[in-house]
Design a protein around this motif. Structure first.
Motif, short mmCIF file in Angstrom:
data_model
loop_
_atom_site.label_atom_id
_atom_site.label_comp_id
_atom_site.label_asym_id
_atom_site.label_seq_id
_atom_site.Cartn_x
_atom_site.Cartn_y
_atom_site.Cartn_z
N ALA A 146 -3.14 -7.85 8.45
CA ALA A 146 -2.36 -8.63 7.49
C ALA A 146 -0.96 -8.07 7.25
N ARG A 147 -0.55 -7.10 8.02
CA ARG A 147 0.68 -6.36 7.74
C ARG A 147 1.92 -7.23 7.85
N VAL A 148 2.87 -7.01 6.92
CA VAL A 148 4.17 -7.67 6.95
C VAL A 148 5.25 -6.58 6.89
N PRO A 149 6.50 -6.88 7.34
CA PRO A 149 7.55 -5.86 7.36
C PRO A 149 7.84 -5.32 5.96
N ALA A 150 7.97 -4.00 5.85
CA ALA A 150 8.29 -3.36 4.56
C ALA A 150 8.89 -1.99 4.77
N GLY A 151 9.71 -1.83 5.81
CA GLY A 151 10.32 -0.54 6.07
C GLY A 151 9.26 0.49 6.41
N SER A 152 9.36 1.65 5.77
CA SER A 152 8.39 2.71 6.03
C SER A 152 7.12 2.55 5.20
N ALA A 153 7.08 1.50 4.38
CA ALA A 153 5.89 1.23 3.58
C ALA A 153 4.92 0.35 4.36
N MET A 154 3.71 0.23 3.85
CA MET A 154 2.71 -0.68 4.41
C MET A 154 2.48 -1.78 3.41
N ALA A 155 2.92 -2.99 3.72
CA ALA A 155 2.71 -4.15 2.86
C ALA A 155 1.94 -5.20 3.65
N VAL A 156 1.23 -6.06 2.93
CA VAL A 156 0.35 -7.02 3.59
C VAL A 156 0.52 -8.42 3.01
N ASP A 157 0.16 -9.40 3.81
CA ASP A 157 -0.01 -10.77 3.32
C ASP A 157 -1.32 -10.77 2.55
N PHE A 194 0.84 -1.20 0.00
CA PHE A 194 0.00 0.00 0.00
C PHE A 194 0.88 1.25 0.00
N ARG A 195 2.17 1.04 -0.27
CA ARG A 195 3.15 2.11 -0.40
C ARG A 195 3.40 2.80 0.94
N SER A 196 3.88 4.02 0.91
CA SER A 196 4.37 4.67 2.13
C SER A 196 3.26 4.84 3.17
N ASP A 197 3.63 4.59 4.43
CA ASP A 197 2.71 4.81 5.55
C ASP A 197 3.11 6.06 6.34
N ASP A 198 3.99 6.87 5.76
CA ASP A 198 4.48 8.09 6.40
C ASP A 198 3.46 9.20 6.18
N ASP A 199 2.68 9.51 7.22
CA ASP A 199 1.63 10.53 7.07
C ASP A 199 2.13 11.94 7.33
N ASN A 239 12.20 -6.67 10.07
CA ASN A 239 13.15 -7.72 10.41
C ASN A 239 14.38 -7.08 11.03
N ALA A 240 15.17 -7.89 11.73
CA ALA A 240 16.33 -7.36 12.44
C ALA A 240 17.31 -6.68 11.48
N GLU A 241 17.53 -7.27 10.29
CA GLU A 241 18.51 -6.72 9.37
C GLU A 241 17.92 -5.65 8.46
N GLY A 242 16.66 -5.76 8.15
CA GLY A 242 16.03 -4.84 7.21
C GLY A 242 14.83 -5.50 6.57
N ASP A 243 14.29 -4.86 5.56
CA ASP A 243 13.03 -5.31 4.98
C ASP A 243 13.13 -5.81 3.56
N TYR A 244 14.27 -5.67 2.93
CA TYR A 244 14.40 -6.06 1.53
C TYR A 244 15.57 -7.01 1.33
N LYS A 303 16.67 2.39 6.74
CA LYS A 303 15.41 2.88 7.28
C LYS A 303 14.46 1.72 7.51
N ARG A 304 14.00 1.56 8.77
CA ARG A 304 13.12 0.44 9.10
C ARG A 304 12.07 0.91 10.10
N THR A 305 10.99 0.14 10.18
CA THR A 305 9.95 0.39 11.16
C THR A 305 10.12 -0.56 12.34
N GLU A 306 9.33 -0.37 13.38
CA GLU A 306 9.42 -1.25 14.55
C GLU A 306 9.07 -2.69 14.20
N ALA A 307 8.24 -2.88 13.16
CA ALA A 307 7.84 -4.22 12.76
C ALA A 307 8.85 -4.88 11.82
#
Length: 455
Positions: A88-99, A57-62, A192-197, A186-190
């Motif tokens: 359904a959210r999955v890790p994606a850095g500052s983006a919002m991605a889902v299962d 769902f792309r960036s979640d930075d409001d 992965n430890a190393e990163g999202d990509y 750049k990562r969010t609290e959700a």
């Protein structure tokens, strides 16, 4: 169950519109052709709100991003799509991605359990001649209904191609070659430890060979009537981008900046150097077993995809859960045929919502479905609709597709700050924050105004 309103199409926009109406006490008949024996060229299931392209769902930075701002505004209006997205959210850095499977299941569960919603698996071949109706059939509107829409609008429909990115099984990726990192860490609290990509590095020689392979690979052949259909820039096939210049991809989906390859260190770069180019993969499901190739929408034939994509370092033994594809999208010339409340000018008992209106993107489609549902509910309640401020993401996007865009050149559009009333007096460095701050304040004022009635 008799119904107060008929919604045609159970994608993101139709599902969101149904939720908004049902929550306000109106009885909804939601017609979805998948599950009735009918299919589309792109969907793989009969689930409501199925995501057929990216899972992002792309960036979640409001605070600094227009689509992130739209997320915020949708949450403020109790969006079902945003609710399901959080589950359904999955890790994606500052983006919002889902299962995508969990997401679709959550949407369908909420609607199927709602006492005011009746989900009917049926194909609708013509626009209803009477009765409140929302058409949210999306970019893959069935031919018979599309012809009915053409007859009602008096304008030939417009169309463009939308390309789908491949999905790779995680355990087939060689992590001795690839590494996990978010750009600039750049990562969010959700996260992965190393990163999202997952990052697949390329040398100059590997990149040039890959670029040539994209140009030479066997492509999907167009039918005669499809030959002049334009692409949407936001979902451009990677080989079309490659044809625009040898370095286009290195400044687009394959840009290496901000990614330190830990397999390539020197005393000067102990954390690793940037590769010449990089292919990124983003987690596609909650289990982390499927990863999609970011920006790799393609019209290459399946055999050519497998052969070429397995030349990418780390993907030599890649197993694909889904290969890329191409499908034709249909949308209205909305500034010409719709009024400011998304009603068809020639038949105002019919509203249109979602991508068929010419907005582009999952979030934008759902947002227009949300607004369409609330507008319809307000009208059914016998009340007056108070227009949203154009300074909000909702208002800016809605204004663009219902009259502000040029009719002659109208094309699908993602939400962006270029659609907002300008802030010339604010410096460029803080302009994005100024746009979002103004939008949030204006939305709250609209919500709290006595003149605003949300049925």
């Amino acid at each position: 169950m008799t119904h107060d309103i008929h919604i045609i199409g159970g994608g993101l926009a139709g599902s969101e519109a149904a939720w908004q109406l049902a929550q306000r006490g109106f009885r909804v008949r939601l017609s979805e052709m998948r599950g009735s024996g009918s299919v589309t060229p792109a969907h793989q299931t009969d689930g409501l709100a199925e995501l057929v392209c990216s899972n992002s769902f792309r960036s979640d930075d409001d605070a600094k991003n227009a689509v992130g701002l739209l997320h915020h505004e949708m949450r403020r209006l109790d969006s079902l799509i945003m609710r399901a997205g959080e589950v359904a959210r999955v890790p994606a850095g500052s983006a919002m991605a889902v299962d995508r499977d969990v997401f679709s299941s959550e949407v369908e569960k909420a609607l199927s359990r709602h006492p005011n919603v009746e989900i009917v698996r049926e194909r609708i071949d013509a626009l209803p001649s009477s009765g409140p109706t929302i058409v949210a059939t999306g970019p893959l509107t069935a031919q018979s209904l599309a012809e009915s829409i053409v007859g009602a609008t008096g304008q030939d429909r417009l169309a463009f191609f939308d390309a789908i990115a491949p999905i790779v099984h995680r355990d087939s990726i060689d992590m001795d070659v690839c590494w996990i990192q978010s750009r600039w860490n750049k990562r969010t609290e959700a996260s992965n430890a190393e990163g999202d990509y997952i990052n697949c590095p390329m040398t100059k020689e590997q990149y040039l060979a890959f670029h040539q392979g994209l140009l030479d690979g066997e492509k999907t052949e167009f039918k005669e009537w499809e030959a002049d259909t334009p692409y949407f820039d936001g979902c451009m096939p990677i080989e079309v981008m490659a044809a625009r210049g040898v370095d286009t991809l290195r400044f687009g989906p394959m840009k290496p900046v901000g990614l330190d390859n830990p397999r390539d260190t020197t005393p000067e770069f102990p954390q690793g150097r940037w590769p010449y180019a990089v292919v990124q993969l983003r987690q596609d499901n909650k289990l982390g077993t499927l990863w999609n190739m970011v920006g790799f929408q393609t019209k290459l034939k399946h055999g050519a995809q497998v052969e070429l994509f397995r030349t990418i370092p780390g993907l030599e033994n890649a197993e694909f859960a889904r290969l890329g594809g191409l499908h034709r999208n249909t949308f209205l010339n909305s500034p010409l045929v719709l009024d400011r409340q998304l009603r068809l000018k020639s038949a105002p008992h019919i509203r249109f919502a979602g991508q068929v209106t010419g907005c582009e993107g999952y979030v934008e489609s759902a947002a227009i479905g949300l607004l369409c549902g609330i507008m319809a509910a307000t009208e059914l309640a016998g009340r007056s609709w108070r227009a949203l401020p154009r300074t909000t993401a909702f208002g800016a996007l809605l204004a663009h597709i219902t009259g502000d865009a040029e009719v002659e050149t109208f094309q699908p559009m993602n939400v962006n700050f270029g659609l907002f009333p300008p802030l010339h007096e604010v410096g460029k460095k803080v302009r994005k924050e100024a746009y979002t701050s103004r939008a949030k304040a204006d939305l709250e004022a609209w919500l709290n105004s006595e003149e605003t009635v949300l049925a």
